[in-house]
Design a protein around this motif. Structure first.
Motif, mmCIF file in Angstrom:
data_model
loop_
_atom_site.group_PDB
_atom_site.id
_atom_site.type_symbol
_atom_site.label_atom_id
_atom_site.label_comp_id
_atom_site.label_asym_id
_atom_site.label_seq_id
_atom_site.Cartn_x
_atom_site.Cartn_y
_atom_site.Cartn_z
ATOM 1 N N ARG A 251 61.849 11.918 30.826
ATOM 2 C CA ARG A 251 60.731 10.968 30.798
ATOM 3 C C ARG A 251 60.910 9.988 29.654
ATOM 4 O O ARG A 251 61.363 10.352 28.570
ATOM 5 C CB ARG A 251 59.401 11.693 30.607
ATOM 6 C CG ARG A 251 58.899 12.436 31.814
ATOM 7 C CD ARG A 251 57.491 12.948 31.533
ATOM 8 N NE ARG A 251 56.525 11.856 31.517
ATOM 9 C CZ ARG A 251 55.693 11.572 32.532
ATOM 10 N NH1 ARG A 251 55.717 12.314 33.624
ATOM 11 N NH2 ARG A 251 54.847 10.567 32.447
ATOM 12 N N LEU A 252 60.517 8.723 29.911
ATOM 13 C CA LEU A 252 60.500 7.706 28.867
ATOM 14 C C LEU A 252 59.153 7.624 28.178
ATOM 15 O O LEU A 252 59.063 7.246 27.012
ATOM 16 C CB LEU A 252 60.844 6.339 29.459
ATOM 17 C CG LEU A 252 62.289 6.108 29.899
ATOM 18 C CD1 LEU A 252 62.404 4.788 30.641
ATOM 19 C CD2 LEU A 252 63.208 6.115 28.692
ATOM 20 N N GLY A 253 58.091 7.951 28.906
ATOM 21 C CA GLY A 253 56.754 7.856 28.351
ATOM 22 C C GLY A 253 55.881 8.987 28.844
ATOM 23 O O GLY A 253 56.278 9.785 29.688
ATOM 24 N N LEU B 126 56.373 14.715 27.600
ATOM 25 C CA LEU B 126 57.696 14.415 27.044
ATOM 26 C C LEU B 126 58.425 15.693 26.660
ATOM 27 O O LEU B 126 59.629 15.836 26.919
ATOM 28 C CB LEU B 126 57.554 13.501 25.831
ATOM 29 C CG LEU B 126 57.142 12.056 26.131
ATOM 30 C CD1 LEU B 126 56.681 11.356 24.862
ATOM 31 C CD2 LEU B 126 58.282 11.291 26.787
ATOM 32 N N ASN C 207 61.905 16.597 28.518
ATOM 33 C CA ASN C 207 63.103 16.322 27.724
ATOM 34 C C ASN C 207 63.593 17.517 26.911
ATOM 35 O O ASN C 207 64.796 17.691 26.745
ATOM 36 C CB ASN C 207 62.850 15.133 26.790
ATOM 37 C CG ASN C 207 62.525 13.857 27.546
ATOM 38 O OD1 ASN C 207 62.949 13.680 28.682
ATOM 39 N ND2 ASN C 207 61.754 12.985 26.935
ATOM 40 N N TYR D 184 58.851 10.749 21.880
ATOM 41 C CA TYR D 184 59.976 10.593 22.805
ATOM 42 C C TYR D 184 61.297 10.943 22.124
ATOM 43 O O TYR D 184 62.068 11.779 22.604
ATOM 44 C CB TYR D 184 60.011 9.155 23.332
ATOM 45 C CG TYR D 184 61.287 8.806 24.058
ATOM 46 C CD1 TYR D 184 61.511 9.249 25.356
ATOM 47 C CD2 TYR D 184 62.272 8.045 23.431
ATOM 48 C CE1 TYR D 184 62.694 8.945 26.018
ATOM 49 C CE2 TYR D 184 63.450 7.735 24.082
ATOM 50 C CZ TYR D 184 63.656 8.183 25.377
ATOM 51 O OH TYR D 184 64.839 7.889 26.013
ATOM 52 N N ARG E 299 57.767 4.163 21.968
ATOM 53 C CA ARG E 299 58.916 4.984 21.599
ATOM 54 C C ARG E 299 59.899 4.266 20.686
ATOM 55 O O ARG E 299 60.730 4.904 20.052
ATOM 56 C CB ARG E 299 59.642 5.469 22.856
ATOM 57 C CG ARG E 299 60.262 4.376 23.701
ATOM 58 C CD ARG E 299 60.928 4.923 24.958
ATOM 59 N NE ARG E 299 61.537 3.870 25.754
ATOM 60 C CZ ARG E 299 60.915 3.183 26.689
ATOM 61 N NH1 ARG E 299 59.636 3.430 26.951
ATOM 62 N NH2 ARG E 299 61.538 2.242 27.375
#
Length: 299
Positions: free
Chosen positions: A67-69, A75, A79, A129, A259
């Protein structure tokens, strides 16, 4: 070296290009890319992943899921916990497989202006992030150092190219430019564009991942994947506007992505990947941006 590769996340922006690169490589004898309906890497349990690994018996496993956000919990789940789950499952069910994950330049945090960051530089992420990725990278490095899993992280800088995701600044810029063309607008509005970023073409990123997967031996456990060049986001957006034939105003208003908003400079030192993998970027920024525009609306 022939290889059976299990790829998670092949429907995403990066994963789709990794899949194409592996499908084109004669050393990849079989590529398995399960969708979420077969196994959801974020929400699935460890037992299900172990069962899948025992069924496939891969020589390599690549994770392009993340995930980026989102919230801190989201997150961390996507991640960090995905990295932990993969390590546990691969150690239990496919201990001879090479395990590769995507990390992020966000793991480094604030970098001195003009400095090309190396894999051994300090890691001081300034967002949830970046921290979520750094935790995954460190888990991988610890497992590799202990001889538990052949685990490798590739720290991705700013990936761009065909099929550009709307979650990234050039994807958002493309959407705004297409909207302006449709509406006949003479301006578009984006967040601040003064930061310097290292934009790497997604096809070059796919190539370095392919090299990591297929290398017979790897001296290192972390590799930077960037272009080795830093340009302002403003200049990249201007190149995209030129491709679109847009001559109006590009107005900067509001804030950037949480991020990375506090990082005004980032550039990768890519010497390790060149020295150990023989990889160098092949696609320049102008070509990447041309291909972003020509491939249509981002996902």
């Amino acid at each position: 070296m022939t290889s059976r590769v299990l790829l998670f996340g092949s429907s995403g922006f990066i994963g789709a290009h990794v899949r194409a690169a592996l499908e084109a490589d004669p050393d990849v004898t079989e590529l398995i890319s399960p969708g979420r309906d077969r196994y959801d890497l974020v929400d699935g349990d460890r037992a299900g992943l172990i069962a899948l690994l025992r069924e496939i018996t891969p020589d390599a496993v690549i994770c392009c899921v993340g995930r980026l956000g989102g919230t801190n919990e989201e997150l961390t789940r996507a991640n960090t916990l995905v990295a932990a789950k993969l390590l546990d499952a691969v150690e239990a069910a496919a201990p001879d497989a090479r395990l590769v994950r995507l990390g992020s330049a966000g793991e480094y945090g604030v970098v001195p202006h003009g400095h090309a960051v190396t894999e051994t530089d300090p890691t001081e992420p300034i967002s949830a992030y970046g921290l979520s990725h750094l935790a995954g990278t460190r888990l991988f490095a610890l497992a590799a150092a202990a001889g538990r899993v052949d685990a490798v992280s590739v720290r991705v800088f700013n990936p761009i190219g065909p099929g550009q995701s709307g979650e990234n600044v050039l994807g958002r810029a493309q959407l705004r430019l297409r909207e302006a063309a449709q509406l006949g607008s003479s301006e578009i509005v984006l967040g601040p564009l003064g930061a310097y970023r290292d934009f790497v073409d997604v096809r070059d990123l796919a190539a370095v991942l392919r090299s990591v997967v297929l290398a017979s031996a790897l001296p290192s456990r972390i590799y930077n994947a960037g272009s080795g060049q830093a340009v302002t986001v403003r200049s990249a957006v201007q190149l995209l506007a030129e491709q679109a034939g847009f001559t109006g105003e590009i107005r900067e208003h509001g804030s950037g992505a949480q991020r990375s908003a506090a990082v005004d400079w980032i550039r990768a030192d890519i010497g390790r990947a060149e020295d150990e993998l023989g990889w160098v970027p092949a696609v320049d920024l102008a070509t990447s941006i041309k291909d972003i525009w020509s491939t249509g609306t981002p996902v």
